[in-house]
Design a protein around this motif. Structure first.
Motif, short mmCIF file in Angstrom:
data_model
loop_
_atom_site.label_atom_id
_atom_site.label_comp_id
_atom_site.label_asym_id
_atom_site.label_seq_id
_atom_site.Cartn_x
_atom_site.Cartn_y
_atom_site.Cartn_z
N GLU A 341 16.37 -6.88 -2.57
CA GLU A 341 17.13 -7.30 -3.69
C GLU A 341 16.28 -7.68 -4.97
N ARG A 342 15.18 -8.32 -4.75
CA ARG A 342 14.15 -9.10 -5.53
C ARG A 342 13.64 -7.70 -6.14
N LEU A 343 13.17 -6.90 -5.52
CA LEU A 343 12.46 -5.67 -6.13
C LEU A 343 13.30 -4.92 -7.11
N GLU A 344 14.77 -4.73 -6.79
CA GLU A 344 15.54 -3.90 -7.65
C GLU A 344 15.68 -4.67 -8.89
N PHE A 345 15.37 -5.95 -8.98
CA PHE A 345 15.61 -6.80 -10.31
C PHE A 345 14.64 -6.20 -11.27
N VAL A 346 13.27 -5.83 -10.92
CA VAL A 346 12.24 -5.28 -11.82
C VAL A 346 12.11 -3.87 -11.45
N ASN A 347 13.09 -3.29 -10.94
CA ASN A 347 12.86 -1.69 -10.80
C ASN A 347 11.63 -1.48 -9.92
N GLY A 348 11.54 -2.03 -9.06
CA GLY A 348 10.57 -1.92 -7.84
C GLY A 348 11.08 -1.40 -6.65
N THR A 349 10.26 -0.87 -5.72
CA THR A 349 10.77 0.09 -4.49
C THR A 349 9.98 -0.74 -3.35
N LEU A 350 10.60 -0.72 -2.09
CA LEU A 350 9.95 -1.19 -0.83
C LEU A 350 10.17 0.05 0.18
N GLU A 351 8.80 0.31 0.77
CA GLU A 351 8.73 1.43 1.72
C GLU A 351 8.23 0.64 3.14
N ILE A 352 8.91 1.06 4.25
CA ILE A 352 8.27 0.42 5.35
C ILE A 352 7.95 1.68 6.37
N GLU A 353 6.66 1.65 6.91
CA GLU A 353 6.23 2.49 8.06
C GLU A 353 5.97 1.54 9.11
N SER A 354 6.43 2.01 10.37
CA SER A 354 6.30 1.43 11.69
C SER A 354 5.97 2.28 12.42
N GLU A 355 4.81 1.85 13.40
CA GLU A 355 4.49 2.81 14.71
C GLU A 355 4.27 1.60 15.72
N ASN A 356 3.92 2.02 16.79
CA ASN A 356 3.49 1.22 18.05
C ASN A 356 2.46 0.49 17.75
N SER A 357 1.56 1.17 16.96
CA SER A 357 0.25 0.13 16.49
C SER A 357 0.41 -0.69 15.33
N GLY A 358 1.58 -0.95 14.71
CA GLY A 358 1.74 -1.72 13.79
C GLY A 358 2.65 -1.51 12.55
N THR A 359 2.74 -2.16 11.68
CA THR A 359 3.76 -1.88 10.56
C THR A 359 3.22 -1.90 9.24
N THR A 360 3.69 -1.12 8.16
CA THR A 360 2.93 -1.11 6.71
C THR A 360 4.20 -1.39 6.01
N ILE A 361 3.97 -2.24 4.94
CA ILE A 361 5.07 -2.51 4.00
C ILE A 361 4.24 -2.18 2.74
#
Length: 374
Positions: A341-361
């Motif tokens: 919701e915060r990122l939508e306010f400034v036209n931003g995006t959020l991507e989440i990549e998650s595996e058993n070895s960790g998470t990347t945002i």
């Protein structure tokens, strides 16, 4: 709604003002007409009055039906009795029609029949029309101008009403958005500090018997963190100040150090060509992302990469924890939704990549190009 009130609302005049127009036709009928013509004229007057009332109380296509019959009667009265003032009734009424197509059709018919009945009247009974020529001209102008003026006035009032409703709706939405924003800010600010207080309290309770001196240091850190949290909440409520990325990185370093998670920072925290509001959004998103790393990831390392590109700012948060696994990211908490919701306010995006070895945002916010004077 009563007929009297509805009449006044649509025409702006009291119904009793129009009584004079019901008296006048009799002066046109009696002097020069035979008995059959007088009876016919009185019948037309009564029918016009009945149809006029029915047009006010009717709905849908019946409104146009009764109005059309009134136009026919008005035309007959103009041709046979030189009485054209029924057209004034119709001019007011047609101007209050809401259907645009029906308005223009009936408006055109009214003008045509009024002008036509006047021309025929001049031919058949020119003496009467000549004696009332100024009133005929005024009535013709009224028939032409009144419907347009009334229609535009009603349209303007409708637009004003819609504008007022829209402004009220916008005000309600602004209040709702402000409440949500304050709620998210309090959640993010207090969440980080309370997590830090909780971890330091647990650490102090374990050290109190083994290393009392170190436990006392941790308790002092808890007290200091509590004071900082209280100060930030006060500032948040009273000033709603923004958070600079450099200050947020320092807080992140502190909480990760307390959680015994190794912290790595890649890139420069002093951003260029980035608005303060965008930097504030990035800082709050990083706060929430790190909170999730501390609470859920079971990670031993966390890396934040700040990569300012030509057209966008990309910030990445990586950890080597257990990842989301089979869990839906929506079930992790309200934090991720708040970040979106915060990122939508400034036209931003959020991507989440998650595996058993960790998470990347990955957080991406478009840059605002600024003109630089040479």
């Amino acid at each position: 709604m009563k007929l009297k009130e509805r009449f006044r609302k649509n025409t702006g005049l009291s119904p009793f003002v129009w009584i004079v127009f019901y008296i006048l036709p009799f002066y046109f009928i009696f002097p020069t007409s035979s008995i059959p013509q007088i009876v016919f004229g009185i019948l037309m007057i009564i029918l016009f009055f009945v149809f006029y009332v029915l047009s006010f109380v009717a709905k849908g296509w019946l409104v146009y039906f009764w109005t059309s019959l009134q136009i026919v009667i008005s035309t007959i009265m103009g041709i046979f009795f030189s009485y054209i003032y029924f057209s004034l009734f119709l001019a007011f009424f047609i101007g209050n029609l809401k259907n645009r197509v029906a308005f223009w059709i009936l408006y055109g018919i009214l003008i045509a029949t009024t002008v036509g009945s006047i021309n025929v009247g001049f031919i058949l009974n020119s003496r009467v029309f000549v004696t009332q020529l100024p009133f005929v001209i005024l009535s013709t102008l009224a028939v032409i101008l009144l419907p347009i003026g009334t229609y535009n006035r009603n349209k303007e009032e409708k637009l004003k009403e819609q504008l007022e409703n829209a402004n009220k709706r916008i005000a309600d939405l602004v209040k709702m958005e402000e409440r949500q924003r304050i709620s998210r800010d309090l959640h993010d600010t207090l969440g980080q500090k309370l997590s830090l207080i909780g971890m330091k309290s647990d650490l102090a309770s374990r050290l109190i018997s083994k290393n009392p001196a170190q436990a006392q240091i941790e308790i002092k850190d808890v007290q200091q963190t509590a004071r900082i949290a209280l100060k930030e909440v006060r500032e948040l409520v009273t000033k709603m100040r923004g958070t600079r990325l450099d200050d947020e990185i320092k807080r992140i370093y502190q909480i990760l150090k307390t959680a015994q998670i190794k912290f790595r920072l890649k890139g420069d925290t002093h951003l260029k060509n980035t608005t303060l509001i965008a930097e504030n959004v990035v800082s709050m998103c990083l706060k929430e992302a790190v909170n999730n790393v501390v609470k859920h990831s079971q990670a031993t390392e966390c890396t934040i990469t700040i990569n300012p590109k030509e057209k966008e700012l990309e910030v990445t948060v990586e950890d080597n924890g257990i990842g989301l696994g089979d869990r839906d990211e929506r079930k992790v908490g309200n934090g991720i939704q708040g970040m979106r919701e915060r990122l939508e306010f400034v036209n931003g995006t959020l991507e989440i990549e998650s595996e058993n070895s960790g998470t990347t945002i990955k957080i991406k916010i478009p840059k605002v190009q600024r003109k630089i004077e040479e």
